[in-house]
Design a protein around this motif. Structure first.
Motif, short mmCIF file in Angstrom:
data_model
loop_
_atom_site.label_atom_id
_atom_site.label_comp_id
_atom_site.label_asym_id
_atom_site.label_seq_id
_atom_site.Cartn_x
_atom_site.Cartn_y
_atom_site.Cartn_z
N ILE A 5 -15.23 -7.14 -3.65
CA ILE A 5 -15.54 -7.55 -2.27
C ILE A 5 -16.34 -6.47 -1.56
O ILE A 5 -17.30 -6.76 -0.84
CB ILE A 5 -14.23 -7.85 -1.50
CG1 ILE A 5 -13.53 -9.06 -2.09
CG2 ILE A 5 -14.52 -8.09 -0.02
CD1 ILE A 5 -12.17 -9.35 -1.49
N LEU A 7 -5.19 -5.99 -10.28
CA LEU A 7 -6.07 -7.10 -9.91
C LEU A 7 -6.50 -6.99 -8.45
O LEU A 7 -7.65 -7.30 -8.11
CB LEU A 7 -5.35 -8.43 -10.15
CG LEU A 7 -5.10 -8.81 -11.61
CD1 LEU A 7 -4.32 -10.11 -11.70
CD2 LEU A 7 -6.42 -8.93 -12.36
N GLN A 8 -5.59 -6.54 -7.57
CA GLN A 8 -5.95 -6.36 -6.17
C GLN A 8 -7.00 -5.28 -6.00
O GLN A 8 -7.92 -5.41 -5.19
CB GLN A 8 -4.70 -6.01 -5.35
CG GLN A 8 -3.74 -7.16 -5.17
CD GLN A 8 -2.49 -6.76 -4.41
OE1 GLN A 8 -2.32 -5.61 -4.02
NE2 GLN A 8 -1.58 -7.71 -4.20
N LYS A 32 -10.88 -8.91 3.11
CA LYS A 32 -10.09 -10.04 2.64
C LYS A 32 -9.09 -10.49 3.70
O LYS A 32 -8.90 -11.70 3.91
CB LYS A 32 -9.36 -9.67 1.35
CG LYS A 32 -8.55 -10.81 0.76
CD LYS A 32 -7.82 -10.39 -0.50
CE LYS A 32 -6.98 -11.54 -1.05
NZ LYS A 32 -6.25 -11.15 -2.28
N GLU A 60 -10.31 -6.74 -7.21
CA GLU A 60 -10.81 -7.70 -6.22
C GLU A 60 -11.39 -6.98 -5.00
O GLU A 60 -12.46 -7.35 -4.50
CB GLU A 60 -9.69 -8.64 -5.80
CG GLU A 60 -10.12 -9.72 -4.83
CD GLU A 60 -8.97 -10.57 -4.35
OE1 GLU A 60 -9.18 -11.76 -4.07
OE2 GLU A 60 -7.85 -10.03 -4.25
N SER A 61 -10.67 -5.96 -4.49
CA SER A 61 -11.15 -5.22 -3.33
C SER A 61 -12.48 -4.52 -3.64
O SER A 61 -13.38 -4.47 -2.80
CB SER A 61 -10.11 -4.17 -2.90
OG SER A 61 -8.92 -4.79 -2.50
#
Length: 239
Positions: free
Chosen positions: A43, A35-36, A225, A39-40
């Motif tokens: 972004i 998930l990280q 982030k 997300e990265s």
């Protein structure tokens, strides 16, 4: 005295429970990491509006700690510098414990420039290179300076009194011997462990610290982030 032993079926059940717990924890870690990464990536593509046009007026000084083994990857370190320069960082302290970055980057930092501060002005990013040797030498030099100062004050005064050092006097001593410097507002740590790896402790008294994981898995979106989360924090200082 006969040693106590659990029945074999109880030991078997406990072992299976432990393996199940380990499996669930591994799945959780994998899912969290996945998930990280997603997300990265999102972004980095600029699909989340909240991560665009970051307000960095409170981020006057950024520090990055890199594990010495990972710091040997000069290409990744330079890419990291380009990223923070692109975002608009003006003052950066780069640290590794063994001084690998000092040897590999000293004299090779002229190409890093910060983002545009106005329509017609561009500032170069100031980069300070540190290692653990600087921290150790700084403490020794400051202690010697304070000792000499106390001895001189004692000779000039007729009365003897116990020295009472204040935080400001220690700061003045560190600055006098050339081992002071501004406290970073934000400290990013790249490495396998969650610690500052010997970064000068007297310079991180009010610093926000974020562990970024391994340098090999660094991501531009993760840095954005971290900056975004820092911009949302409110620090309250005591008297």
């Amino acid at each position: 005295m006969q040693s106590f032993r659990l029945p074999w079926f109880v030991r078997l059940v406990l072992r299976q429970c432990w393996l199940l717990f380990h499996l669930l924890f591994s799945i959780y870690q994998f899912g969290s990491h996945f998930l990280q990464v997603i997300e990265s990536y999102i972004i980095s593509l600029g699909l989340l509006q909240s991560y665009q046009n970051l307000q960095l007026h409170n981020l006057r000084h950024l520090a990055i700690v890199v594990d010495s083994e990972e710091a040997r990857n000069t290409l990744m370190v330079k890419e990291l510098l380009h990223w923070v320069s692109k975002i608009g960082v003006n003052y950066l302290t780069l640290y590794d414990m063994e001084g690998v970055l000092k040897k590999s980057l000293d004299g090779d930092l002229s190409n890093f420039a910060s983002g545009m501060t106005s329509a017609s002005q561009q500032n170069r990013m100031i980069i300070e290179l540190l290692s653990f040797a600087d921290s150790k030498a700084g403490v020794a030099k400051a202690a010697s300076f304070l000792c000499s100062k106390y001895q001189n004050d004692e000779l000039a005064s007729s009365s003897k009194k116990e020295p009472a050092l204040t935080e400001s006097e220690i700061d003045d001593a560190l600055n006098a011997v050339g081992c002071g410097g501004p406290d970073p507002d934000l400290l990013l740590i790249y490495g396998p462990v969650r610690c500052h790896l010997g970064f000068p402790a007297w310079r991180i008294r009010y610093t926000e610290i974020i562990h970024m994981g391994s340098l090999k898995s660094m991501k531009y979106g993760a840095i954005l982030k971290a900056f975004y989360e820092y911009s949302k924090k409110q620090q309250n200082y005591g008297n």
